[in-house]
Design an enzyme around this catalytic site. Sequence first.
Site, mmCIF file in Angstrom:
data_model
loop_
_atom_site.group_PDB
_atom_site.id
_atom_site.type_symbol
_atom_site.label_atom_id
_atom_site.label_comp_id
_atom_site.label_asym_id
_atom_site.label_seq_id
_atom_site.Cartn_x
_atom_site.Cartn_y
_atom_site.Cartn_z
ATOM 1 N N ASP A 299 0.862 -1.194 0.000
ATOM 2 C CA ASP A 299 0.000 0.000 0.000
ATOM 3 C C ASP A 299 0.896 1.241 0.000
ATOM 4 O O ASP A 299 1.807 1.368 0.828
ATOM 5 C CB ASP A 299 -0.886 -0.044 1.258
ATOM 6 C CG ASP A 299 -1.933 1.057 1.284
ATOM 7 O OD1 ASP A 299 -3.103 0.733 1.526
ATOM 8 O OD2 ASP A 299 -1.581 2.231 1.092
ATOM 9 N N ASP B 113 -3.983 2.408 -4.897
ATOM 10 C CA ASP B 113 -2.619 2.379 -4.348
ATOM 11 C C ASP B 113 -2.327 1.120 -3.562
ATOM 12 O O ASP B 113 -1.392 1.093 -2.764
ATOM 13 C CB ASP B 113 -2.383 3.622 -3.471
ATOM 14 C CG ASP B 113 -2.941 3.479 -2.072
ATOM 15 O OD1 ASP B 113 -3.965 2.795 -1.901
ATOM 16 O OD2 ASP B 113 -2.330 4.035 -1.140
ATOM 17 N N GLU B 114 -3.090 0.060 -3.816
ATOM 18 C CA GLU B 114 -2.995 -1.103 -2.945
ATOM 19 C C GLU B 114 -3.195 -2.381 -3.743
ATOM 20 O O GLU B 114 -4.124 -2.474 -4.542
ATOM 21 C CB GLU B 114 -4.120 -0.939 -1.919
ATOM 22 C CG GLU B 114 -4.156 -1.898 -0.812
ATOM 23 C CD GLU B 114 -5.369 -1.626 0.090
ATOM 24 O OE1 GLU B 114 -6.155 -0.697 -0.205
ATOM 25 O OE2 GLU B 114 -5.538 -2.350 1.069
HETATM 26 P P1 TTP Z 1 -5.226 4.959 1.542
HETATM 27 O O1 TTP Z 1 -4.225 3.929 1.113
HETATM 28 O O2 TTP Z 1 -6.295 4.549 2.485
HETATM 29 O O3 TTP Z 1 -4.492 6.202 2.192
HETATM 30 P P2 TTP Z 1 -3.117 6.892 1.838
HETATM 31 O O4 TTP Z 1 -2.381 6.154 0.776
HETATM 32 O O5 TTP Z 1 -3.373 8.336 1.535
HETATM 33 O O6 TTP Z 1 -2.321 6.842 3.208
HETATM 34 P P3 TTP Z 1 -1.711 5.554 3.954
HETATM 35 O O7 TTP Z 1 -2.012 4.371 3.090
HETATM 36 O O8 TTP Z 1 -0.258 5.838 4.077
HETATM 37 O O9 TTP Z 1 -2.410 5.517 5.260
HETATM 38 O O10 TTP Z 1 -5.931 5.540 0.251
HETATM 39 C C1 TTP Z 1 -5.260 5.720 -0.990
HETATM 40 C C2 TTP Z 1 -5.734 6.985 -1.667
HETATM 41 O O11 TTP Z 1 -7.147 6.931 -1.861
HETATM 42 C C3 TTP Z 1 -5.478 8.234 -0.851
HETATM 43 O O12 TTP Z 1 -4.184 8.766 -1.091
HETATM 44 C C4 TTP Z 1 -6.577 9.130 -1.277
HETATM 45 C C5 TTP Z 1 -7.708 8.231 -1.669
HETATM 46 N N1 TTP Z 1 -8.741 8.222 -0.607
HETATM 47 C C6 TTP Z 1 -9.813 9.121 -0.693
HETATM 48 O O13 TTP Z 1 -9.903 9.863 -1.674
HETATM 49 N N2 TTP Z 1 -10.735 9.123 0.311
HETATM 50 C C7 TTP Z 1 -10.649 8.318 1.411
HETATM 51 O O14 TTP Z 1 -11.510 8.368 2.314
HETATM 52 C C8 TTP Z 1 -9.531 7.403 1.491
HETATM 53 C C9 TTP Z 1 -9.383 6.496 2.689
HETATM 54 C C10 TTP Z 1 -8.614 7.400 0.469
HETATM 55 MG MG MG Z 2 -2.129 4.061 0.922
#
Ligand code: TTP
Ligand code: MG
Length: 353
Positions: A10, A108-109
Amino acid sequence: MKQRIVLLLDMDAFFAMIEERENPRFKGRPVVVGADPKEGKGRGVVSTCNYKAREYGIHSAMPISQAWRLCSQAVFLPVNGALYSKVSDNIMEIIRNHATILEQVSQDEAYVDLSFTGSYIKAEKLAERIRKDIFKKEQLTASCGIAENKMVAKMACKKAKPNGVLVVEKDKIDQFLFLLKIQEIPGVGPKTAIVLEKFFKKRELKVEDVKKATREELIDLMGVAGDALYDKVRGIDETPIVVNGEIKSIGKEHTFAKDTRDSEEIFSVFYELILGIQKELQEQELSFKIITVVCRFHGFETHTKSKTLKKVSKEGKVLKKESMRLLLRFLTENLKPVRLIGVRIQVAGKSSK
Ligand code: TTP
Ligand code: MG
């Protein structure tokens, strides 16, 4: 049975890190991506924010007006979806260069089957290589969790963040889960936590507390979700990795630490790449018809050569013979030092046994 090794990769603060990369002047500052805060009067929510902004209590899905109140000096940016999609595609492609069985679950995962590495140590090394490759090509950091199933891999990744890797081996799962809050189990939200707290007559439940309930009690309490929870608190999850679309190609590449013309070194590395592909071909019972070899020379000059077989094959020795031939042609035609070599096969389908 063969040991299963699952990786969850991720990206860290995905949208925000891309913005930081694009705008070096934001470095070190809190960055919030989402709706326009309009000086605190804006509607809409935070998509994500970087780790600096998280220190102020800002997080995804928070009203943007609240984020403004918490840290009005942060850099607030709109969502640039087209850019993030492109980067997401690039990231998935980089992962695919290292492993074939991949399930992308969000931008992103991705879950990746690393069972083929054969051990947690090798899986961890591969995860580090993938992270390094992503950083080199995209200047972004990723975190990884490695475990025998998807649920534990995901939880491990969360603990590894930011920019880390955490391996939870099978016999360490109980220990890993032991003191976690019950809300840390995927799928247990605030509402479920309240139901459980009432049942156990205890607040701030730990995974260990919920383990005391029988399967029947949890089913009575929560139906099918209770059935699943009984397994989850024991770290049991048999959900398979579901490959998105078909496996179209398998490729491996290697960048030399120093550009080289040492043919012994080049061929021995190349042979390892072929063996890696051969192993995946066998494990997944796949066959191929097109082989492509890529060679990058000093100065980033990159060439590819392909061979289309007369008929579909699943034979490692065919792969070896044909790809070695292609590589040899490269080395005889171009005398510059070699920076990178790679080999890729186009999958033609499942091979009949
Ligand atoms: P995540 O992987 O949940 O978050 P992140 O990559 O920003 O941070 P980390 O993994 O380090 O905790 O989500 C990936 C992307 O998806 C995030 O950059 C933005 C988008 N997203 C939204 O637009 N709304 C949301 O509620 C979430 C959780 C994510
Ligand atoms: Mg992330």
